[in-house]
Scaffold this active site. Structure first.
Site, PDB file in Angstrom:
ATOM      1  N   ARG A   1      55.665   9.435 -24.340  1.00 47.18           N
ATOM      2  CA  ARG A   1      56.412   9.702 -23.102  1.00 47.18           C
ATOM      3  C   ARG A   1      57.117   8.465 -22.551  1.00 47.18           C
ATOM      4  O   ARG A   1      57.972   8.585 -21.658  1.00 47.18           O
ATOM      5  CB  ARG A   1      55.549  10.389 -22.057  1.00 47.18           C
ATOM      6  CG  ARG A   1      54.327   9.644 -21.644  1.00 47.18           C
ATOM      7  CD  ARG A   1      53.325  10.571 -20.976  1.00 47.18           C
ATOM      8  NE  ARG A   1      53.891  11.290 -19.828  1.00 47.18           N
ATOM      9  CZ  ARG A   1      54.282  10.703 -18.706  1.00 47.18           C
ATOM     10  NH1 ARG A   1      54.205   9.395 -18.580  1.00 47.18           N
ATOM     11  NH2 ARG A   1      54.765  11.406 -17.703  1.00 47.18           N
TER      12      ARG A   1
ATOM     13  N   PRO B   1      34.978   3.124 -30.482  1.00 49.99           N
ATOM     14  CA  PRO B   1      34.395   2.668 -29.212  1.00 49.99           C
ATOM     15  C   PRO B   1      34.331   1.139 -29.114  1.00 49.99           C
ATOM     16  O   PRO B   1      34.153   0.597 -28.021  1.00 49.99           O
ATOM     17  CB  PRO B   1      32.980   3.256 -29.228  1.00 49.99           C
ATOM     18  CG  PRO B   1      33.022   4.370 -30.224  1.00 49.99           C
ATOM     19  CD  PRO B   1      34.054   3.989 -31.235  1.00 49.99           C
TER      20      PRO B   1
ATOM     21  N   GLU C   1      29.189   8.616 -38.540  1.00 49.97           N
ATOM     22  CA  GLU C   1      28.609   7.539 -37.726  1.00 49.97           C
ATOM     23  C   GLU C   1      29.536   6.328 -37.657  1.00 49.97           C
ATOM     24  O   GLU C   1      29.240   5.367 -36.954  1.00 49.97           O
ATOM     25  CB  GLU C   1      27.224   7.157 -38.263  1.00 49.97           C
ATOM     26  CG  GLU C   1      26.108   8.006 -37.688  1.00 49.97           C
ATOM     27  CD  GLU C   1      26.399   9.513 -37.771  1.00 49.97           C
ATOM     28  OE1 GLU C   1      26.504  10.146 -36.704  1.00 49.97           O
ATOM     29  OE2 GLU C   1      26.527  10.047 -38.888  1.00 49.97           O
TER      30      GLU C   1
ATOM     31  N   ASP D   1      55.172   6.725 -12.248  1.00 49.24           N
ATOM     32  CA  ASP D   1      53.837   7.297 -12.376  1.00 49.24           C
ATOM     33  C   ASP D   1      52.750   6.381 -11.844  1.00 49.24           C
ATOM     34  O   ASP D   1      52.882   5.171 -11.829  1.00 49.24           O
ATOM     35  CB  ASP D   1      53.514   7.600 -13.849  1.00 49.24           C
ATOM     36  CG  ASP D   1      54.367   8.722 -14.407  1.00 49.24           C
ATOM     37  OD1 ASP D   1      55.153   9.310 -13.635  1.00 49.24           O
ATOM     38  OD2 ASP D   1      54.245   9.000 -15.605  1.00 49.24           O
TER      39      ASP D   1
END
Ligand code: JAH
Length: 241
Positions: free
Chosen positions: A152, A87, A114, A167
Site C-alpha cells: 500500500r 519470532p 518448530e 495514516d
C-alpha cells in the site's frame, strides 16, 4: 516491485492476492507476485522438507536444501531483500514497511514446524522480521501482514484521494474517530461539531481527539511523535487533569 514467497502452503495466499487492493495493484502491474512451494524443491521421492533436530528435542525442523535451491531458482534483482519471518526477527512496524517499499524485489521465506535450519538465517536471509511477540504456526500470516503494509506504500497503489502519509503510525499518533450516516443511530449521536460545516472547528476537534486518544491508549507514542506547540500544550493540560 516483485515479491516472491516461499511456503509449504501456497493456497493460503490465494485469497490475499485475489481480492481488494492487491488484485488491483497486480492488475495495474504496480506489483507482481510469485508463490513457490518449498516442497517442489526437494528431490527425494517423498518430497521431504523437514527432519529431526540435531541434539534432540520435540518436533521437526525445515531442511536447508529445498529453501536454498528454491531461492537459487528465482532470478534475483540487485537490490533484493531476502526476509525470513521469525519470532527472532526485528520487530515490524511502519518504518520497516517504508524501508522495504524502497526495494525492487522482496523474497519472503515462511517457516513451519518448530523452525528453520539456522543456516538459512546465517547464509541466505539478508533480513529477519517478526510481526509481534506471539507464536504462530508458521510465517505465512506474518508474510501477509508485511506485504500488505508494504504494497500500500508503492506509488499508485492507493488512489490519489488517500495519502498513506495521513495514516496512524506514519504521523506517529493514533487517528481521530470517524463517523458516517445516520447522524443518530440507536440514540447515539455523531459529535455536533462534525455536522456544523465549520471546517476550522472540525480540524481543531480532530487534533484534540488525536492527542486525547493517543495519551489514553498509547502514551508511549507521544514521546516520539512530531507535535506542534499547541499539541504539546494540550498534552500538558490533559496530563494534569
Ligand atoms: C512459527 C516458523 N512474528 C510472529 C511469528 C513469525 C513466524 C513464526 N511465528 C511467529 C513461525 C513457526 C515456524 C515461524
Amino acid at each position: 516491485m516483485h515479491i516472491d514467497i516461499l511456503t509449504l502452503f501456497p493456497q493460503m495466499f490465494q485469497g490475499v492476492f485475489d481480492s481488494g487492493i492487491f488484485k488491483r495493484a497486480i492488475d495495474q502491474k504496480l506489483v507482481s507476485v510469485g508463490v513457490h512451494n518449498i516442497r517442489d524443491y526437494s528431490h527425494d521421492k517423498h518430497h521431504t522438507v523437514d527432519d529431526y533436530p540435531y541434539g534432540g528435542g520435540a518436533g521437526m525442523v525445515l531442511k536447508p536444501e529445498p529453501i536454498f535451491e528454491a531461492i537459487e531458482s528465482i532470478k534475483r534483482e540487485a537490490d533484493v531483500s531476502i526476509i525470513l519471518l521469525t519470532p527472532q526477527g526485528r520487530l515490524f512496524g511502519q518504518q520497516i514497511a517504508q524501508e522495504l517499499s524502497q526495494h525492487s524485489h522482496l523474497i519472503l521465506i515462511c517457516g513451519r514446524y518448530e523452525g528453520v535450519d539456522e543456516r538459512v538465517s546465517e547464509h541466505l536471509a539478508t533480513d529477519e522480521i517478526s510481526i509481534g511477540d506471539y507464536v504462530l504456526s508458521g510465517g505465512e500470516l506474518a508474510a501477509m501482514v508485511v506485504i500488505d503494509a508494504v504494497v500500500r506504500l508503492l506509488p499508485g497503489v492507493l488512489g490519489s484521494a488517500t495519502s498513506p502519509l495521513d495514516d496512524s503510525h506514519v504521523a506517529g499518533v493514533l487517528e481521530y474517530p470517524q463517523y458516517t450516516r445516520p447522524a443518530t443511530y440507536r440514540g447515539w449521536s455523531v459529535p455536533e461539531v462534525l455536522l456544523s460545516g465549520n471546517h476550522a472547528q472540525i480540524a481543531s476537534w480532530r487534533r484534540e481527539q488525536v492527542i486525547r486518544r493517543t495519551l489514553e491508549r498509547r502514551p508511549e507514542l507521544l514521546d516520539k511523535a512530531e507535535l506542534s506547540p499547541e499539541e504539546k500544550n494540550l498534552i500538558q493540560k490533559l496530563r494534569q487533569a
